[in-house]
Enzyme design. Structure first.
Site, mmCIF file in Angstrom:
data_model
loop_
_atom_site.group_PDB
_atom_site.id
_atom_site.type_symbol
_atom_site.label_atom_id
_atom_site.label_comp_id
_atom_site.label_asym_id
_atom_site.label_seq_id
_atom_site.Cartn_x
_atom_site.Cartn_y
_atom_site.Cartn_z
ATOM 1 N N ASP A 7 49.739 -48.085 -1.603
ATOM 2 C CA ASP A 7 48.563 -48.681 -0.696
ATOM 3 C C ASP A 7 49.180 -50.208 -0.326
ATOM 4 O O ASP A 7 50.020 -50.723 -0.746
ATOM 5 C CB ASP A 7 47.586 -49.165 -1.841
ATOM 6 C CG ASP A 7 46.066 -49.325 -1.008
ATOM 7 O OD1 ASP A 7 45.824 -48.641 -0.125
ATOM 8 O OD2 ASP A 7 45.828 -50.619 -0.970
ATOM 9 N N GLU A 52 37.808 -60.979 9.741
ATOM 10 C CA GLU A 52 37.268 -59.629 9.437
ATOM 11 C C GLU A 52 38.404 -59.037 8.448
ATOM 12 O O GLU A 52 37.839 -58.264 7.302
ATOM 13 C CB GLU A 52 37.321 -58.735 10.646
ATOM 14 C CG GLU A 52 36.749 -59.111 11.896
ATOM 15 C CD GLU A 52 37.743 -59.855 12.929
ATOM 16 O OE1 GLU A 52 38.620 -59.310 13.570
ATOM 17 O OE2 GLU A 52 37.707 -61.375 12.742
ATOM 18 N N HIS A 57 40.185 -58.359 2.001
ATOM 19 C CA HIS A 57 41.186 -58.577 1.052
ATOM 20 C C HIS A 57 41.046 -59.662 0.390
ATOM 21 O O HIS A 57 41.602 -60.037 -0.776
ATOM 22 C CB HIS A 57 42.557 -57.963 1.299
ATOM 23 C CG HIS A 57 43.046 -58.324 2.680
ATOM 24 N ND1 HIS A 57 43.291 -59.746 2.859
ATOM 25 C CD2 HIS A 57 43.505 -57.856 3.780
ATOM 26 C CE1 HIS A 57 43.911 -59.896 4.211
ATOM 27 N NE2 HIS A 57 43.832 -58.867 4.570
#
Length: 232
Positions: A7, A52, A57
């Site tokens: 990922d 954004e 994260h």
């Protein structure tokens, strides 16, 4: 069989428009079982962090500026993944960013056909249903309560569990019978009854013979026994 669950986190959605990788998380599987071996790095994208992306994260440009760049980490990353299949949720996104970074360095790109896309697996198995990582964790009863924000290594760990369930879960081999019996006990409230021996006991055979002799005169199967005795 070795596979790598992978990922990434990025500064945005467009790898060809200036967005960069900021985190890579990888988890090693052997025969679909996590080995505990992993690869994880934060990356300095050498640019700002859009608001954004930060909300997704939580990685700020200030935090990432203290880490190495992709160019400095690329060899360790390539050594870890080797030539093995890459299990990725929405593979085109992560592979697009990885290959954009490799292209910037003049390195060979990763072939798309080595990616196992769990989004496609989920949509094939559950047509029309939500296929996000959170939705699949909910469907399979996987605890993702620690996932308050996206994180590459945590998401890779969750994805490894989702991938196992998409392959058929833990109900394989001899464990299937055990789980079926446990499910039956839960539904009926009783433990499964052990199988009854199929062979009749000596007492049962004697009772059966007495019943036949009382009902049938000179049964033909007893004539055979007399003939055998005569030959002796």
């Amino acid at each position: 069989m070795r596979e790598i669950v992978l990922d990434t986190e990025t500064t945005g959605l467009n790898p060809n428009g200036g967005d960069r990788l900021v985190e890579i998380g990888c988890l090693e599987l052997r025969n679909h079982v996590a080995t505990g071996e992993s690869f994880h790095v934060y990356l300095n994208p050498e640019r700002d962090m859009p608001e954004e992306a930060f909300r997704v994260h939580g990685l700020s440009a200030e935090f990432l500026s203290g880490h190495r760049t992709f160019a400095e980490e690329v060899q360790a990353f390539l050594d870890f993944i080797g030539d093995d299949p890459l299990v990725i949720h929405n593979a085109s996104f992560d592979m697009g960013f990885l290959n954009a970074e490799l292209t910037r360095l003049g390195l060979p790109v990763l072939a798309m056909d080595r990616a196992v896309d769990t989004v496609r697996m989920a949509r094939k198995r559950f047509p029309g249903a939500a296929a996000s990582l959170d939705a699949l964790c909910s469907r399979f009863g996987i605890d993702n309560s620690a996932r308050t924000k996206h994180g590459a290594l945590l998401d890779a760990e969750l994805l490894a569990e989702v991938y196992l369930e998409l392959l058929g879960g833990r109900q394989t081999g001899l464990s299937l019978q055990v789980e079926e019996e446990a499910g039956l006990a839960a539904m009926t409230g009783a433990a499964p009854r052990p199988p009854r021996p199929h062979a009749a006991s000596a007492a049962e055979q004697a009772a059966h013979l007495a019943f036949l002799q009382a009902k049938i005169a000179e049964p033909i199967w007893l004539r055979g026994e007399g003939a055998e005795e005569g030959r002796g």
